[in-house]
Design an enzyme around this catalytic site. Sequence first.
Site, short mmCIF file in Angstrom:
data_model
loop_
_atom_site.label_atom_id
_atom_site.label_comp_id
_atom_site.label_asym_id
_atom_site.label_seq_id
_atom_site.Cartn_x
_atom_site.Cartn_y
_atom_site.Cartn_z
CB THR A 1 -0.93 0.00 1.24
OG1 THR A 1 -1.77 -1.16 1.15
CG2 THR A 1 -1.77 1.26 1.32
CB SER B 1 3.52 -6.55 -0.57
OG SER B 1 3.13 -6.78 0.75
CB CYS C 1 -7.10 -5.47 0.67
SG CYS C 1 -5.70 -6.56 0.46
N1 PLP Z 1 -1.66 -4.38 -4.43
C1 PLP Z 1 -2.27 -5.56 -4.60
C2 PLP Z 1 -2.52 -6.05 -5.98
C3 PLP Z 1 -2.69 -6.31 -3.50
O1 PLP Z 1 -3.31 -7.47 -3.68
C4 PLP Z 1 -2.42 -5.80 -2.20
C5 PLP Z 1 -2.89 -6.54 -1.01
O2 PLP Z 1 -3.74 -7.41 -1.09
C6 PLP Z 1 -1.76 -4.57 -2.08
C7 PLP Z 1 -1.40 -3.90 -3.22
C8 PLP Z 1 -1.46 -3.98 -0.74
O3 PLP Z 1 -0.30 -4.60 -0.17
P1 PLP Z 1 -0.05 -4.55 1.41
O4 PLP Z 1 -1.05 -5.47 2.04
O5 PLP Z 1 1.36 -5.03 1.57
O6 PLP Z 1 -0.23 -3.14 1.84
#
Ligand code: PLP
Length: 367
Positions: free
Chosen positions: A70, A192, A317
């Site tokens: 994120t 990530s 998420c």
């Molecule tokens: N981008 C994508 C495609 C994701 O699937 C996610 C989380 O599910 C994120 C970004 C966000 O990553 P993080 O959980 O490390 O903040």
Amino acid sequence: MIYFDNNATTPLDERVLDAMMPFLKTMYGNPSSVHRLGRIAKSAVESAREQVAALVDAPPAQIIFTSGGTEANNLALNSALVMGKIAIGATEHPCVFEAAKRWQKQGKTLDIIPVNSVGIIAEDTIEKLIYSRPDIVSIMLANNETGTIQAIQDIAAKLTPHGICVHSDAVQALGKMPVSFRQLGVHLLSISSHKIYGPKGCGALIFDKSTPPHALIVGGGQEQDFRSGTENVAVIVGFGKAAELAKRELNERHDKVLALRSLLETELLKNARVTLFSCHTQRLPNTVLFGLDSIDGEWVLLKLDQVGIAVSSGSACASEATEPSPVLLAMGMVPEKAQTALRVSLSHHNTADEILKFVEIIHSLGK
Ligand code: PLP
């Protein structure tokens, strides 16, 4: 417990935990400190940077550690600070969408790039995009819900000669397919840790020297001034170890989940009420998105939870939302059908027995 929600997060690999433990216990130095404990911490962070760099085929000096995907996406989109026009894919993760919308509220132009019925951005859409002259374009490498893989290398090759900055969110692709920053030819790439059996709370933005990002967090000048704040050494070390393992075991993991997915899809399709979504395109080996005709995906999810099976009805998420998935709506799916969606995201830890048990329950629910 049968865990089929590996796109939401993955369990921490034991070997990663072992690598992290000394930095949670005895090696607690601040990497900015000059003394021995500080130097040990600094050296551990730099080793992790090399491990992550090796996984994504990028120079270590072009890796900025962040608190996760994120933040990496927000940092990438912060490049719009000195730009006027942003374009993002219609199926981007909410952290890209919201970051872009924030800029729109501040007067920048935001274009949403449409996808086709399998979630792909068509070639002629990219040609049209060039004429609208965006300053920065953000398109994910692989989608978290459908697993659809975009042709980012081709897209970047078309856009970059026009001076357009290209960012790609590779959070879901990492560890499931080869990801090479050099080959993709993008300016900015987000990843990530917790999607590759590393700890939560760590990610990275990889940047091209021509397009250094604008810091979101300023302060002590850590991470080459791109991301201030004392480094979370243990989780960075964990991310590094997870990256090393993902690189070494990529083929093995890939082949195992692909075989499990084939079994899952073959068995699911024995039920006439099952529709596989987004299966006629390039996609991640571990992701199956499907629906049981006229049965609410959320309802199936809860039934499965009662018998100890974890899946997702869309993006975890954004799991508070009960609305049909915006990703499926962007693909032109009618809301009633989108509402049936259930996502199974496999890992190399899963087994054929788990798949068969799951399918048996699905068939009993969708008789
Ligand atoms: N981008 C994508 C495609 C994701 O699937 C996610 C989380 O599910 C994120 C970004 C966000 O990553 P993080 O959980 O490390 O903040």
